[in-house]
Design a protein around this motif. Structure first.
Motif, PDB file in Angstrom:
ATOM      1  N   PHE A 102       0.824  -1.214   0.000  1.00  0.00           N
ATOM      2  CA  PHE A 102       0.000   0.000   0.000  1.00  0.00           C
ATOM      3  C   PHE A 102       0.858   1.264   0.000  1.00  0.00           C
ATOM      4  CE2 PHE A 102      -2.166  -3.421   2.266  1.00  0.00           C
ATOM      5  CZ  PHE A 102      -3.289  -3.565   1.463  1.00  0.00           C
ATOM      6  N   ASN A 103       0.258   2.315  -0.517  1.00  0.00           N
ATOM      7  CA  ASN A 103       0.934   3.613  -0.579  1.00  0.00           C
ATOM      8  C   ASN A 103       0.802   4.348   0.760  1.00  0.00           C
ATOM      9  OD1 ASN A 103       1.827   6.214  -1.109  1.00  0.00           O
ATOM     10  ND2 ASN A 103       0.045   6.750  -2.363  1.00  0.00           N
ATOM     11  N   ALA A 104       1.480   3.787   1.751  1.00  0.00           N
ATOM     12  CA  ALA A 104       1.494   4.375   3.099  1.00  0.00           C
ATOM     13  C   ALA A 104       2.638   3.704   3.828  1.00  0.00           C
ATOM     14  CB  ALA A 104       0.195   4.080   3.830  1.00  0.00           C
ATOM     15  N   LYS A 217      -3.519   4.047  -9.682  1.00  0.00           N
ATOM     16  CA  LYS A 217      -4.349   3.732  -8.528  1.00  0.00           C
ATOM     17  C   LYS A 217      -3.816   4.486  -7.320  1.00  0.00           C
ATOM     18  CE  LYS A 217      -2.173  -0.392  -6.637  1.00  0.00           C
ATOM     19  NZ  LYS A 217      -1.729   0.240  -5.402  1.00  0.00           N
ATOM     20  N   TYR A 218      -4.730   4.782  -6.429  1.00  0.00           N
ATOM     21  CA  TYR A 218      -4.365   5.501  -5.221  1.00  0.00           C
ATOM     22  C   TYR A 218      -4.267   4.470  -4.104  1.00  0.00           C
ATOM     23  CZ  TYR A 218      -6.509   8.974  -8.257  1.00  0.00           C
ATOM     24  OH  TYR A 218      -6.845   9.752  -9.334  1.00  0.00           O
ATOM     25  N   GLY A 219      -3.084   4.324  -3.519  1.00  0.00           N
ATOM     26  CA  GLY A 219      -2.905   3.216  -2.566  1.00  0.00           C
ATOM     27  C   GLY A 219      -2.976   3.598  -1.103  1.00  0.00           C
ATOM     28  N   THR A 220      -3.459   4.796  -0.848  1.00  0.00           N
ATOM     29  CA  THR A 220      -3.648   5.251   0.532  1.00  0.00           C
ATOM     30  C   THR A 220      -4.407   4.226   1.356  1.00  0.00           C
ATOM     31  OG1 THR A 220      -3.641   7.564  -0.076  1.00  0.00           O
ATOM     32  CG2 THR A 220      -4.936   7.005   1.846  1.00  0.00           C
ATOM     33  N   VAL A 221      -4.140   4.196   2.677  1.00  0.00           N
ATOM     34  CA  VAL A 221      -4.901   3.281   3.531  1.00  0.00           C
ATOM     35  C   VAL A 221      -5.749   4.069   4.521  1.00  0.00           C
ATOM     36  CG1 VAL A 221      -3.073   1.560   3.314  1.00  0.00           C
ATOM     37  CG2 VAL A 221      -3.142   3.002   5.355  1.00  0.00           C
ATOM     38  N   GLY A 239       1.332   8.052   1.263  1.00  0.00           N
ATOM     39  CA  GLY A 239       2.560   8.647   0.737  1.00  0.00           C
ATOM     40  C   GLY A 239       2.209   9.774  -0.228  1.00  0.00           C
ATOM     41  N   GLY A 240       0.917   9.977  -0.463  1.00  0.00           N
ATOM     42  CA  GLY A 240       0.466  11.046  -1.369  1.00  0.00           C
ATOM     43  C   GLY A 240       0.342  10.552  -2.789  1.00  0.00           C
ATOM     44  N   MET A 241       0.749  11.371  -3.740  1.00  0.00           N
ATOM     45  CA  MET A 241       0.648  10.975  -5.140  1.00  0.00           C
ATOM     46  C   MET A 241       2.010  10.974  -5.811  1.00  0.00           C
ATOM     47  SD  MET A 241      -2.996  12.634  -6.211  1.00  0.00           S
ATOM     48  CE  MET A 241      -2.960  12.210  -7.923  1.00  0.00           C
ATOM     49  N   THR A 242       2.253   9.940  -6.600  1.00  0.00           N
ATOM     50  CA  THR A 242       3.515   9.802  -7.333  1.00  0.00           C
ATOM     51  C   THR A 242       3.831  11.096  -8.095  1.00  0.00           C
ATOM     52  OG1 THR A 242       3.043   7.455  -7.641  1.00  0.00           O
ATOM     53  CG2 THR A 242       4.685   8.417  -9.108  1.00  0.00           C
ATOM     54  N   GLY A 247       6.508  20.299  -1.958  1.00  0.00           N
ATOM     55  CA  GLY A 247       5.913  20.132  -0.628  1.00  0.00           C
ATOM     56  C   GLY A 247       4.406  19.960  -0.677  1.00  0.00           C
ATOM     57  N   ARG A 248       3.927  19.421  -1.791  1.00  0.00           N
ATOM     58  CA  ARG A 248       2.471  19.208  -1.967  1.00  0.00           C
ATOM     59  C   ARG A 248       1.904  18.361  -0.813  1.00  0.00           C
ATOM     60  NH1 ARG A 248      -0.996  14.443  -2.519  1.00  0.00           N
ATOM     61  NH2 ARG A 248      -2.717  14.971  -3.894  1.00  0.00           N
ATOM     62  N   ILE A 249       0.768  18.793  -0.306  1.00  0.00           N
ATOM     63  CA  ILE A 249       0.060  18.033   0.723  1.00  0.00           C
ATOM     64  C   ILE A 249      -1.318  17.684   0.171  1.00  0.00           C
ATOM     65  CG2 ILE A 249      -1.003  18.218   3.010  1.00  0.00           C
ATOM     66  CD1 ILE A 249       1.441  20.050   3.704  1.00  0.00           C
ATOM     67  N   GLY A 250      -1.704  16.424   0.333  1.00  0.00           N
ATOM     68  CA  GLY A 250      -2.983  15.973  -0.211  1.00  0.00           C
ATOM     69  C   GLY A 250      -4.112  16.085   0.788  1.00  0.00           C
ATOM     70  N   ASP A 251      -5.152  15.310   0.539  1.00  0.00           N
ATOM     71  CA  ASP A 251      -6.340  15.363   1.401  1.00  0.00           C
ATOM     72  C   ASP A 251      -6.192  14.534   2.664  1.00  0.00           C
ATOM     73  OD1 ASP A 251      -6.274  13.105  -0.348  1.00  0.00           O
ATOM     74  OD2 ASP A 251      -8.294  12.603   0.325  1.00  0.00           O
ATOM     75  N   ALA A 252      -5.310  13.519   2.617  1.00  0.00           N
ATOM     76  CA  ALA A 252      -5.255  12.557   3.727  1.00  0.00           C
ATOM     77  C   ALA A 252      -5.063  13.210   5.105  1.00  0.00           C
ATOM     78  CB  ALA A 252      -4.180  11.512   3.460  1.00  0.00           C
ATOM     79  N   SER A 270     -10.981   8.717   3.262  1.00  0.00           N
ATOM     80  CA  SER A 270     -11.016   8.859   1.798  1.00  0.00           C
ATOM     81  C   SER A 270      -9.748   8.332   1.128  1.00  0.00           C
ATOM     82  CB  SER A 270     -11.112  10.338   1.410  1.00  0.00           C
ATOM     83  OG  SER A 270     -12.088  11.017   2.143  1.00  0.00           O
ATOM     84  N   THR A 271      -9.876   8.040  -0.147  1.00  0.00           N
ATOM     85  CA  THR A 271      -8.716   7.774  -1.001  1.00  0.00           C
ATOM     86  C   THR A 271      -9.031   8.230  -2.422  1.00  0.00           C
ATOM     87  OG1 THR A 271      -7.310   6.095  -2.022  1.00  0.00           O
ATOM     88  CG2 THR A 271      -9.507   5.374  -1.351  1.00  0.00           C
ATOM     89  N   GLY A 272      -8.080   8.878  -3.050  1.00  0.00           N
ATOM     90  CA  GLY A 272      -8.330   9.336  -4.417  1.00  0.00           C
ATOM     91  C   GLY A 272      -7.455  10.534  -4.743  1.00  0.00           C
ATOM     92  N   TRP A 273      -7.805  11.215  -5.772  1.00  0.00           N
ATOM     93  CA  TRP A 273      -7.032  12.380  -6.220  1.00  0.00           C
ATOM     94  C   TRP A 273      -7.276  13.515  -5.217  1.00  0.00           C
ATOM     95  CZ3 TRP A 273      -6.485  13.706 -12.090  1.00  0.00           C
ATOM     96  CH2 TRP A 273      -5.494  14.687 -12.233  1.00  0.00           C
ATOM     97  N   GLY A 274      -6.282  13.701  -4.327  1.00  0.00           N
ATOM     98  CA  GLY A 274      -6.438  14.547  -3.152  1.00  0.00           C
ATOM     99  C   GLY A 274      -6.919  15.968  -3.399  1.00  0.00           C
ATOM    100  N   GLU A 275      -6.450  16.567  -4.480  1.00  0.00           N
ATOM    101  CA  GLU A 275      -6.827  17.957  -4.764  1.00  0.00           C
ATOM    102  C   GLU A 275      -8.356  18.088  -4.832  1.00  0.00           C
ATOM    103  OE1 GLU A 275      -4.064  16.646  -5.627  1.00  0.00           O
ATOM    104  OE2 GLU A 275      -2.593  18.190  -5.187  1.00  0.00           O
TER     105      GLU A 275
END
Ligand code: ASP
Length: 354
Positions: A102-104, A217-221, A239-242, A247-252, A270-275
């Motif tokens: 997973f992306n975390a 795919k968004y691998g957030t947990v 881990g955010g988005m590839t 210093g981008r920060i997503g929704d997580a 949530s999981t997905g395109w954070g913006e």
């Protein structure tokens, strides 16, 4: 006289029809919001996205299912033994953070600068207290840091070096940044950079909007839980988005976007395109529709994901549980790694759309 009686009967008939309609229209809301389904419940996700069976090997599928089951059983056991939803959320997420699948945590994606910058948040539905950390590079389990921020600091969100100093002061496990290196994720970054080059060469679109992300795919947990005391909690780690930059920060780590919990309504991750999830305030919006409009969790999640988020152009999904233990997994992508367990120990695991 006969006329009067007929008239009265007609009015009575109309009235009962109207009532019947109302009952059938709101029966879902009624059952979902008033009947306790299960004494405790837990639901998790391991990311949404273009997850297609044709791209999966049986071994990979099995590995994901096994890890999802291992993780959710950790939280289930805590809840079954009378533990808190917060403990269940944190410990369940730890299992997924420690897995490269997973992306975390260990499987975090790479930034454009070839680093790993991790985000996480947690929320307590009983007190509406919350904690979050953003852009850390040495904290092994960011969800533990988020919880420490919530319980041991007077702040809600810490970022970067300051967050790491705090983690150290709290005695959390720190690792070398290289701990987060995985070959798979590094190759994903290379692919993202290559596709970015192709796109820039062809039509000059901006770097962050790339075909690769649309197709990824968004691998957030994340995890949401209801405990025996009726307390809800939710948490998210990523881990955010590839290929993210600057210093981008997503929704997580954003309370209300990536994570939200309120004992009066529901707990959401949530999981997905954070913006897009930030702009649509996805997690809080679901809770607000329940609180202010009396919608069921199912109805609220559907509106926010399938209408609001989709109309905005966002992709992804959520998992959530309400105060009666109703669990929802709503997404507008081809798949979402997910699992649920109720107080009877019944387990469901899903990957693809149906
Ligand atoms: N929502 C995360 C972010 O935008 C990505 C994910 O869900 O995998 O940072």
């Amino acid at each position: 006289m006969t006329k009067l009686i007929t008239f009265l009967l007609l009015i009575l008939l109309c009235f009962s029809c109207k009532n019947e309609n109302r009952t059938s229209q709101t029966s879902e809301t009624f059952t979902e919001t008033t009947i306790k389904k299960t004494e405790f419940a837990i639901v998790i996700h391991g990311g949404a996205g273009t997850i297609l069976k044709k791209n999966m090997t049986p071994e990979k599928e099995e590995a994901y299912q096994a890890k999802l089951e291992e993780a959710i059983r950790v939280g289930y056991k805590i809840l079954k033994n009378g533990g808190s939803s917060l403990d269940a959320v944190e410990k369940t997420i730890n299992v997924m953070e420690d897995s490269p699948l997973f992306n975390a945590g260990k499987g975090a994606v790479f930034t454009n600068a070839e680093t790993n910058e991790l985000d996480a948040s947690i929320m307590d539905g009983k007190t509406l207290n919350a904690g979050a950390s953003a852009g850390t590079t040495t904290v092994r389990n960011p969800i533990n840091l988020a919880r420490a921020v919530m319980e041991k600091s007077e702040h809600v969100m810490l970022s970067g070096e300051g967050a790491e100093t705090f983690a150290q002061e709290q005695g959390l496990t720190l690792v070398e940044p290289s701990y987060f290196y995985t070959e798979n994720r590094f190759n994903s970054l290379k692919r993202a950079k290559d596709s970015e080059k192709i796109e820039l060469d062809h039509d000059g679109k901006t770097a962050f909007y790339d075909l690769y992300i649309k197709d990824s795919k968004y691998g957030t947990v994340g995890c949401a839980a209801l405990d025996k005391n009726g307390n809800l909690a939710a948490g998210t780690s990523t881990g955010g988005m590839t290929n993210k930059r600057y210093g981008r920060i997503g929704d997580a780590p954003i309370i209300g976007s990536g994570t939200y919990a309120n004992n009066a309504t529901c707990a959401v991750s949530s999981t997905g395109w954070g913006e897009y999830f930030i702009r649509a305030q996805v997690a809080h919006d679901i809770s607000a529709l329940m609180e202010y409009k009396g919608l069921s969790l199912k109805e609220a999640s559907k509106i926010v994901i399938q209408d609001k988020l989709t109309d905005l152009g966002g992709t992804g999904g959520i998992i959530a549980v309400d105060k009666n233990g109703n669990m929802v997994m709503e997404f507008n992508t081809a798949g979402m790694y997910r699992a649920t367990m109720n107080d009877k120990g019944e387990l469901t695991i899903g990957i693809y759309e149906k």
